[in-house]
Motif scaffolding. Sequence first.
Motif, PDB file in Angstrom:
ATOM      1  N   THR A   1       0.842  -1.187   0.000  1.00 36.99           N
ATOM      2  CA  THR A   1       0.000   0.000   0.000  1.00 36.99           C
ATOM      3  C   THR A   1       0.880   1.242   0.000  1.00 36.99           C
ATOM      4  O   THR A   1       1.760   1.391   0.841  1.00 36.99           O
ATOM      5  N   LEU A   2       0.630   2.122  -0.982  1.00 37.28           N
ATOM      6  CA  LEU A   2       1.421   3.342  -1.076  1.00 37.28           C
ATOM      7  C   LEU A   2       0.770   4.461  -0.270  1.00 37.28           C
ATOM      8  O   LEU A   2      -0.447   4.594  -0.280  1.00 37.28           O
ATOM      9  N   PRO A   3       1.562   5.271   0.429  1.00 34.48           N
ATOM     10  CA  PRO A   3       0.992   6.384   1.210  1.00 34.48           C
ATOM     11  C   PRO A   3       0.672   7.569   0.292  1.00 34.48           C
ATOM     12  O   PRO A   3       1.569   8.198  -0.258  1.00 34.48           O
ATOM     13  N   TRP A   4      -0.600   7.859   0.104  1.00 35.71           N
ATOM     14  CA  TRP A   4      -1.026   8.984  -0.729  1.00 35.71           C
ATOM     15  C   TRP A   4      -0.954  10.269   0.077  1.00 35.71           C
ATOM     16  O   TRP A   4      -1.327  10.304   1.238  1.00 35.71           O
ATOM     17  N   GLN A   5      -0.474  11.343  -0.546  1.00 36.10           N
ATOM     18  CA  GLN A   5      -0.365  12.632   0.117  1.00 36.10           C
ATOM     19  C   GLN A   5      -1.186  13.661  -0.657  1.00 36.10           C
ATOM     20  O   GLN A   5      -1.064  13.783  -1.880  1.00 36.10           O
ATOM     21  N   LYS A   6      -2.018  14.405   0.062  1.00 35.20           N
ATOM     22  CA  LYS A   6      -2.824  15.452  -0.551  1.00 35.20           C
ATOM     23  C   LYS A   6      -1.921  16.609  -0.969  1.00 35.20           C
ATOM     24  O   LYS A   6      -1.043  17.026  -0.214  1.00 35.20           O
ATOM     25  N   SER A   7      -2.131  17.129  -2.175  1.00 32.80           N
ATOM     26  CA  SER A   7      -1.368  18.275  -2.647  1.00 32.80           C
ATOM     27  C   SER A   7      -1.609  19.473  -1.748  1.00 32.80           C
ATOM     28  O   SER A   7      -2.730  19.733  -1.328  1.00 32.80           O
ATOM     29  N   SER A   8      -0.566  20.216  -1.466  1.00 32.17           N
ATOM     30  CA  SER A   8      -0.707  21.389  -0.609  1.00 32.17           C
ATOM     31  C   SER A   8      -1.486  22.506  -1.304  1.00 32.17           C
ATOM     32  O   SER A   8      -1.925  23.452  -0.669  1.00 32.17           O
ATOM     33  N   HIS A   9      -1.684  22.380  -2.618  1.00 34.57           N
ATOM     34  CA  HIS A   9      -2.446  23.382  -3.367  1.00 34.57           C
ATOM     35  C   HIS A   9      -3.914  23.011  -3.504  1.00 34.57           C
ATOM     36  O   HIS A   9      -4.691  23.774  -4.056  1.00 34.57           O
ATOM     37  N   SER A  10      -4.302  21.842  -3.024  1.00 38.77           N
ATOM     38  CA  SER A  10      -5.703  21.427  -3.082  1.00 38.77           C
ATOM     39  C   SER A  10      -6.469  22.105  -1.957  1.00 38.77           C
ATOM     40  O   SER A  10      -5.987  22.201  -0.840  1.00 38.77           O
ATOM     41  N   GLU A  11      -7.679  22.562  -2.279  1.00 35.30           N
ATOM     42  CA  GLU A  11      -8.458  23.289  -1.287  1.00 35.30           C
ATOM     43  C   GLU A  11      -9.553  22.438  -0.663  1.00 35.30           C
ATOM     44  O   GLU A  11      -9.597  22.260   0.532  1.00 35.30           O
ATOM     45  N   GLU A  12     -10.467  21.914  -1.465  1.00 32.03           N
ATOM     46  CA  GLU A  12     -11.608  21.173  -0.937  1.00 32.03           C
ATOM     47  C   GLU A  12     -11.241  19.711  -0.705  1.00 32.03           C
ATOM     48  O   GLU A  12     -10.517  19.112  -1.483  1.00 32.03           O
ATOM     49  N   ALA A  13     -11.794  19.158   0.341  1.00 28.88           N
ATOM     50  CA  ALA A  13     -11.499  17.761   0.666  1.00 28.88           C
ATOM     51  C   ALA A  13     -12.061  16.805  -0.377  1.00 28.88           C
ATOM     52  O   ALA A  13     -11.505  15.751  -0.616  1.00 28.88           O
ATOM     53  N   SER A  14     -13.177  17.159  -1.029  1.00 31.05           N
ATOM     54  CA  SER A  14     -13.807  16.232  -1.969  1.00 31.05           C
ATOM     55  C   SER A  14     -13.214  16.308  -3.375  1.00 31.05           C
ATOM     56  O   SER A  14     -13.495  15.468  -4.201  1.00 31.05           O
ATOM     57  N   SER A  15     -12.413  17.308  -3.667  1.00 26.01           N
ATOM     58  CA  SER A  15     -11.840  17.407  -5.011  1.00 26.01           C
ATOM     59  C   SER A  15     -10.377  17.814  -4.937  1.00 26.01           C
ATOM     60  O   SER A  15      -9.973  18.833  -5.466  1.00 26.01           O
ATOM     61  N   CYS A  16      -9.604  17.005  -4.259  1.00 26.80           N
ATOM     62  CA  CYS A  16      -8.188  17.336  -4.135  1.00 26.80           C
ATOM     63  C   CYS A  16      -7.339  16.357  -4.934  1.00 26.80           C
ATOM     64  O   CYS A  16      -7.769  15.269  -5.282  1.00 26.80           O
ATOM     65  N   LEU A  17      -6.135  16.760  -5.224  1.00 24.74           N
ATOM     66  CA  LEU A  17      -5.176  15.972  -5.954  1.00 24.74           C
ATOM     67  C   LEU A  17      -4.264  15.273  -4.953  1.00 24.74           C
ATOM     68  O   LEU A  17      -3.773  15.906  -4.016  1.00 24.74           O
ATOM     69  N   CYS A  18      -4.062  13.969  -5.138  1.00 27.75           N
ATOM     70  CA  CYS A  18      -3.206  13.196  -4.236  1.00 27.75           C
ATOM     71  C   CYS A  18      -2.056  12.595  -5.039  1.00 27.75           C
ATOM     72  O   CYS A  18      -2.231  12.197  -6.189  1.00 27.75           O
ATOM     73  N   LEU A  19      -0.883  12.522  -4.425  1.00 30.70           N
ATOM     74  CA  LEU A  19       0.301  11.990  -5.084  1.00 30.70           C
ATOM     75  C   LEU A  19       0.987  10.965  -4.202  1.00 30.70           C
ATOM     76  O   LEU A  19       0.892  11.020  -2.978  1.00 30.70           O
ATOM     77  N   THR A  20       1.722  10.074  -4.850  1.00 32.81           N
ATOM     78  CA  THR A  20       2.562   9.116  -4.140  1.00 32.81           C
ATOM     79  C   THR A  20       3.692   8.688  -5.064  1.00 32.81           C
ATOM     80  O   THR A  20       3.591   8.825  -6.282  1.00 32.81           O
ATOM     81  N   THR A  21       4.766   8.214  -4.501  1.00 35.82           N
ATOM     82  CA  THR A  21       5.853   7.631  -5.287  1.00 35.82           C
ATOM     83  C   THR A  21       6.105   6.230  -4.766  1.00 35.82           C
ATOM     84  O   THR A  21       5.987   5.968  -3.572  1.00 35.82           O
ATOM     85  N   GLY A  22       6.423   5.345  -5.679  1.00 32.35           N
ATOM     86  CA  GLY A  22       6.690   3.968  -5.307  1.00 32.35           C
ATOM     87  C   GLY A  22       8.170   3.684  -5.270  1.00 32.35           C
ATOM     88  O   GLY A  22       8.997   4.576  -5.504  1.00 32.35           O
ATOM     89  N   PRO A  23       8.537   2.441  -5.008  1.00 27.86           N
ATOM     90  CA  PRO A  23       9.953   2.073  -4.907  1.00 27.86           C
ATOM     91  C   PRO A  23      10.711   2.249  -6.226  1.00 27.86           C
ATOM     92  O   PRO A  23      11.923   2.397  -6.221  1.00 27.86           O
ATOM     93  N   THR A  24       9.996   2.273  -7.356  1.00 35.33           N
ATOM     94  CA  THR A  24      10.663   2.447  -8.646  1.00 35.33           C
ATOM     95  C   THR A  24      10.882   3.907  -8.993  1.00 35.33           C
ATOM     96  O   THR A  24      11.498   4.215 -10.001  1.00 35.33           O
ATOM     97  N   GLY A  25      10.354   4.834  -8.166  1.00 30.45           N
ATOM     98  CA  GLY A  25      10.513   6.256  -8.423  1.00 30.45           C
ATOM     99  C   GLY A  25       9.425   6.860  -9.288  1.00 30.45           C
ATOM    100  O   GLY A  25       9.438   8.045  -9.564  1.00 30.45           O
TER     101      GLY A  25
END
Length: 126
Positions: A2-26
């Motif tokens: 399971t990859l840890p998803w992080q909410k973008s610091s530029h996202s405002e609303e909880a229901s329409s935010c952008l989330c990012l993660t990186t895996g072991p392959t980069g």
Amino acid sequence: MTLPWQKSSHSEEASSCLCLTTGPTGLVRIRESDAPNVVLTTTRGRLRPFISAIKADRLPQGRERMTLQWQKSSYSGEGDACVYVAAGPAGTIHLREGDAPGVVLTTTPARLRPLISAIKANRLSP
């Protein structure tokens, strides 16, 4: 794994935010919180021009997206599991999947060529 998803610091609303993660392959994975099953996977190098386009406000907005003439890829099969392409203003190319028509990737021919070459050479991993 399971990859840890992080909410973008530029996202405002909880229901329409952008989330990012990186895996072991980069690889960088991006998804919207209201569509968690639709994940865009890319590299940091390919993500930088996209972020620059966002910051410079060079992405198509609203009505411009709706007026694109979408064409189904000749390599796509039947049903919703297909890729659509459209030519946009200023030489841009827009790509979307049939089963996620609201998620549109905008690029240029110069930036799309390396991706197509990698696909043809089978250099991409699932």
